[in-house]
Design an enzyme around this catalytic site. Sequence first.
Site, PDB file in Angstrom:
ATOM      1  CE  LYS A  67      42.612  48.507  60.000  1.00 25.14           C
ATOM      2  NZ  LYS A  67      41.132  48.077  59.770  1.00 25.14           N
ATOM      3  CB  SER A 142      40.463  50.473  56.794  1.00 25.89           C
ATOM      4  OG  SER A 142      39.943  49.490  58.036  1.00 25.89           O
ATOM      5  CB  SER A 166      37.764  47.088  57.162  1.00 27.02           C
ATOM      6  OG  SER A 166      37.314  48.180  56.786  1.00 27.02           O
TER       7      SER A 166
END
Length: 450
Positions: A67, A142, A166
């Site tokens: 990420k 996310s 997330s």
Amino acid sequence: MNLSTSPLTDIRDLVKSKEIAASDLASACYRQIEKLNPTLNAFITVLPPETVSAQSGALCGIPIAVKDLYNTKGIRTTAGSRFFADNVPQEDAYVIQKIRKAGAQIIGKTNTHEIALGVTNNNPHYGACKNPWDVTRTPGGSSGGSAVAVATGMALAGLGTDTGGSIRIPASLCGVVGLKPTYGRVSLRGIIPLSWNLDHAGSLTRRVEDAALILQVMGGYDELDPASIKTLPGDYSSHLKDTMKERKIALAVGDYIEEADQEVLDAVRRAAKVLSKEGALINEVNVDFLKEAALANALMTQADGAAFHRERMQEHPDWFGADVRQRLETGAAFTSSEYALARRTQTEIKRKCELMLNIYDMLILPTTPIPAPVLEGENAVERARQLTRFTAPFNLTGLPALSVPCGFTKDGLPIGLQIVSRAWNEAGILRTGYAFQEATNWHTRKCPIV
């Protein structure tokens, strides 16, 4: 060998024995990236192939997607934000140092909801990331880019962060496994924060045993991270096959749970029956108190985010996307009394969960109340409230939580089962998830786009 369904340990051992070259693993992932990323937009930055010389390490040769919140030395780390578009860290995040030492290949930096403050992954600066089961729908966020990469074979594992769900939300919506460890288990040093109080680092994988393997590498005390807690090293893999006989599991019920989509509720009840057949003792437990936890988590997330980004909001509020700017403005407007009350709720909910998990080994409930919603034309702020409904309470409490695939809707969209336990009992949730995985085949389904 099918790379998308084989355990990482099997793939790693083939690399160690030189039956498969690490470069061949990376090449397979790069082919998938070339084929699918133009449509799915899982990566913000794709990295050139690495030379892996080591023939040892727990992740030897495994291509991992990271990420774009994790600092990577010499490689830009954007946080999905215009502010960090040219941010090139001088040092790897602590977790990145650990996975590199274990022999992993970092294949790219994945798309995220801007500054991780949202769950749709509809990023105004780097483009929307799309769900591989239906490209008109959100992958969740996310950490959506990492979930999409793993679900489609663009990477064999992914790293994410989780402040209100997330990791677990995109795992659920994309049909993969997502693990949020206990708060303090994994170092946050070198990860761009959203909330110092609620952020967790974890993994996205195809199989539960892969999550155990990666936690073995990621976990551990970091004396330079003030949130890191010194505990005995965990052993997450050796007890995966232990029996579920007479394990006490609470099945979450109550008005707060029953507002979920009926297909989701039915899938979770069927999952409870599977665990019952494996020997677990299932009892229904009302968890309506989780509503207070979700509300407190939302308040703290926005307030903490507003604190971290206060200078950026003062200098260039127009550089934020509309939904993120709205949530930061809301966070900045909360009073000290409101924040203090949220912290008091945090203490109370921690105790309630502690008392419940003194009686039960696990709590199971849906990961998300609905399957993946459409990506465009939706209110991203409202989606955050909706999709974090069942995940956010366990950021507030810091308890370990795992999402595993447990079914599909009539429209072919994945459904996730969330497994929660007491602090530091990652081995327990992984064992439960593994037992469920081995009794079902939901985790082996392939996305139609692949």
